[in-house]
Design a protein around this motif. Structure first.
Motif, short mmCIF file in Angstrom:
data_model
loop_
_atom_site.label_atom_id
_atom_site.label_comp_id
_atom_site.label_asym_id
_atom_site.label_seq_id
_atom_site.Cartn_x
_atom_site.Cartn_y
_atom_site.Cartn_z
N THR A 89 13.08 -3.06 -28.29
CA THR A 89 12.87 -2.15 -29.41
C THR A 89 14.19 -1.65 -29.97
O THR A 89 15.23 -1.71 -29.31
CB THR A 89 12.02 -0.92 -29.00
OG1 THR A 89 12.77 -0.12 -28.06
CG2 THR A 89 10.71 -1.36 -28.37
N GLY A 94 12.39 2.92 -32.94
CA GLY A 94 11.29 2.58 -32.06
C GLY A 94 10.57 1.31 -32.47
O GLY A 94 9.59 0.90 -31.82
N ASN A 95 11.03 0.67 -33.54
CA ASN A 95 10.39 -0.56 -34.00
C ASN A 95 10.49 -1.65 -32.93
O ASN A 95 11.54 -1.83 -32.31
CB ASN A 95 11.03 -1.07 -35.29
CG ASN A 95 10.74 -0.17 -36.48
OD1 ASN A 95 9.76 0.59 -36.47
ND2 ASN A 95 11.57 -0.22 -37.49
N ILE A 96 9.40 -2.38 -32.74
CA ILE A 96 9.37 -3.46 -31.76
C ILE A 96 9.97 -4.72 -32.37
O ILE A 96 9.52 -5.20 -33.40
CB ILE A 96 7.93 -3.74 -31.28
CG1 ILE A 96 7.36 -2.50 -30.58
CG2 ILE A 96 7.90 -4.95 -30.34
CD1 ILE A 96 5.89 -2.63 -30.20
N GLU A 99 8.08 -8.69 -27.99
CA GLU A 99 7.43 -8.26 -26.77
C GLU A 99 6.64 -9.40 -26.15
O GLU A 99 6.19 -10.32 -26.85
CB GLU A 99 6.53 -7.05 -26.99
CG GLU A 99 5.32 -7.31 -27.86
CD GLU A 99 4.43 -6.07 -27.96
OE1 GLU A 99 4.13 -5.69 -29.10
OE2 GLU A 99 4.03 -5.50 -26.93
N GLY A 223 5.90 -1.28 -22.64
CA GLY A 223 5.91 -0.59 -23.93
C GLY A 223 6.00 0.92 -23.79
O GLY A 223 6.75 1.58 -24.51
N GLN A 230 13.40 5.80 -25.06
CA GLN A 230 13.86 6.18 -26.39
C GLN A 230 13.92 7.70 -26.51
O GLN A 230 14.90 8.25 -27.05
CB GLN A 230 12.92 5.60 -27.45
CG GLN A 230 13.33 5.97 -28.88
CD GLN A 230 12.24 5.65 -29.90
OE1 GLN A 230 11.12 5.28 -29.53
NE2 GLN A 230 12.55 5.79 -31.17
N TYR A 305 19.80 -0.73 -28.84
CA TYR A 305 18.52 -1.36 -28.51
C TYR A 305 18.08 -0.98 -27.11
O TYR A 305 18.91 -0.65 -26.25
CB TYR A 305 18.64 -2.89 -28.61
CG TYR A 305 19.00 -3.40 -29.97
CD1 TYR A 305 18.02 -3.67 -30.92
CD2 TYR A 305 20.34 -3.59 -30.33
CE1 TYR A 305 18.35 -4.14 -32.18
CE2 TYR A 305 20.68 -4.05 -31.60
CZ TYR A 305 19.69 -4.32 -32.53
OH TYR A 305 20.02 -4.77 -33.77
#
Length: 337
Positions: A89, A94-96, A99, A223, A230, A305
């Motif tokens: 992320t 916080g954008n993925i 995954e 996740g 974060q 990241y």
């Protein structure tokens, strides 16, 4: 009479032709609809594959094959890691980015201690305050073969020393000391941990202890751990400890010369450098059930990241495949971003 019969036959023939025509028209319409729908779905699938949106990658657990969904933007490949669960992320948004089974339950092992450290710093007014290590926690920890930072029963230390002891050598005695000080017991402390998890939106997480020792009802997802890290990195005291490679304890009565402990991640790395930047911090975890786990952060090409991986084969005595995976993924970012 014959004329009337002929007219009747002609009418009946026309009706049969009209019914036949309507049936044939309906069949053609259905076939055209099916063909168009098929072409649309094929086109959509090809577009997704070309964009690198969603694709299937085979995984193997022992000798049994299984499949997982790997979602990627094309910048990184998470489908060929040693770790069976992974998420990457953007630390700021916080954008993925990618995954692999990011929302499936895992045993988090000592990644749990990220939450323990968060609760510790948020419930401590002065980290330079001194505390005496309780004697009643050690027998249990020795029996469970828990990882320890090296503090001794009755030793007087600063709370800051305990924070670094939680995150660098993964000291279970530091976790239980914080738990007793803040909540009176580990059980009450765990309640606070679970409340915090709910506040952060960690929907697939439940803690049963503060150390990450194996329990069936102690679980999370990579996740959720990425979401937690974060949040945690926004706290300066947490960040300072998380990103340290080692930390020295000042002299105490039990350790007159003091002592130094090291990050369980950095000690296995010859270099933290990756193309375009460096790995700035990490928390490892391991139990037989959880496999090798790692929650790490890196600065690559001016952006930060977060990578969380779990269930890599191996142990403390083998090659550290979770760390190898982190170097792999962050290197891909540096090569492509």
């Amino acid at each position: 009479m014959n004329r009337k019969r002929e007219n009747t036959q002609i009418i009946r023939s026309k009706k049969r032709h009209r019914r036949k025509y309507r049936r044939e028209k309906l069949i053609v319409t259905i076939l055209l609809f099916v063909c168009c729908a098929g072409i649309f779905m094929i086109g959509k699938t090809l577009a997704q594959r070309l964009a690198g949106a969603v694709f299937q990658v085979p995984f193997f657990e022992g000798n049994e094959a299984y499949a997982g969904d790997v979602i990627s933007t094309g910048a990184v490949d998470l489908g060929h890691l040693n770790s069976r669960y992974a998420i990457l992320t953007d630390s700021e948004t916080g954008n993925i980015i990618g995954e692999n089974r990011g929302q499936e339950r895992i045993y988090p092992a000592s990644l749990t201690k990220i939450m323990t450290a968060v609760i510790a710093v948020e419930n401590t007014a002065d980290l330079d305050e001194h505390i005496t290590m309780p004697s009643d926690i050690y027998d249990r920890l020795y029996a469970e073969d828990a990882s320890m930072a090296g503090f001794l029963p009755g030793e007087e230390v600063r709370l800051r020393d305990l924070l670094y002891g939680v995150l660098l050598p993964s000291g279970a005695e530091c976790c239980l000391t914080f738990a007793q000080r803040i909540a009176g017991s580990e059980e009450a402390f765990v309640d606070i941990m679970n409340q915090k998890a709910q506040e952060l939106g960690m929907e697939n997480t439940h803690f049963s202890n503060s150390t990450g020792l194996q329990e069936e009802d102690h679980y999370s997802t990579v996740g959720d751990i990425a979401l937690l890290l974060q949040y945690a990195l926004k706290n300066e005291d947490f960040r300072s400890a998380f990103t340290s490679s080692r930390y020295s304890i000042p002299p105490t009565s039990q350790h007159p010369d003091g002592f130094t402990f090291h990050s369980t991640m950095f000690q296995y790395m010859q270099s933290a450098q990756v193309p375009g930047g460096e790995i700035i911090g990490g928390k490892t975890g391991y139990t037989q059930e959880a496999g090798l786990c790692l929650a790490s952060a890196a600065d690559v090409n001016g952006r930060e990241y977060i990578l969380v991986t779990a269930k890599a084969e191996g142990s403390h005595e083998t090659e550290q495949f979770h760390i190898t995976d982190a170097v792999n993924v962050y290197s891909q970012l540096g090569d492509t971003v």
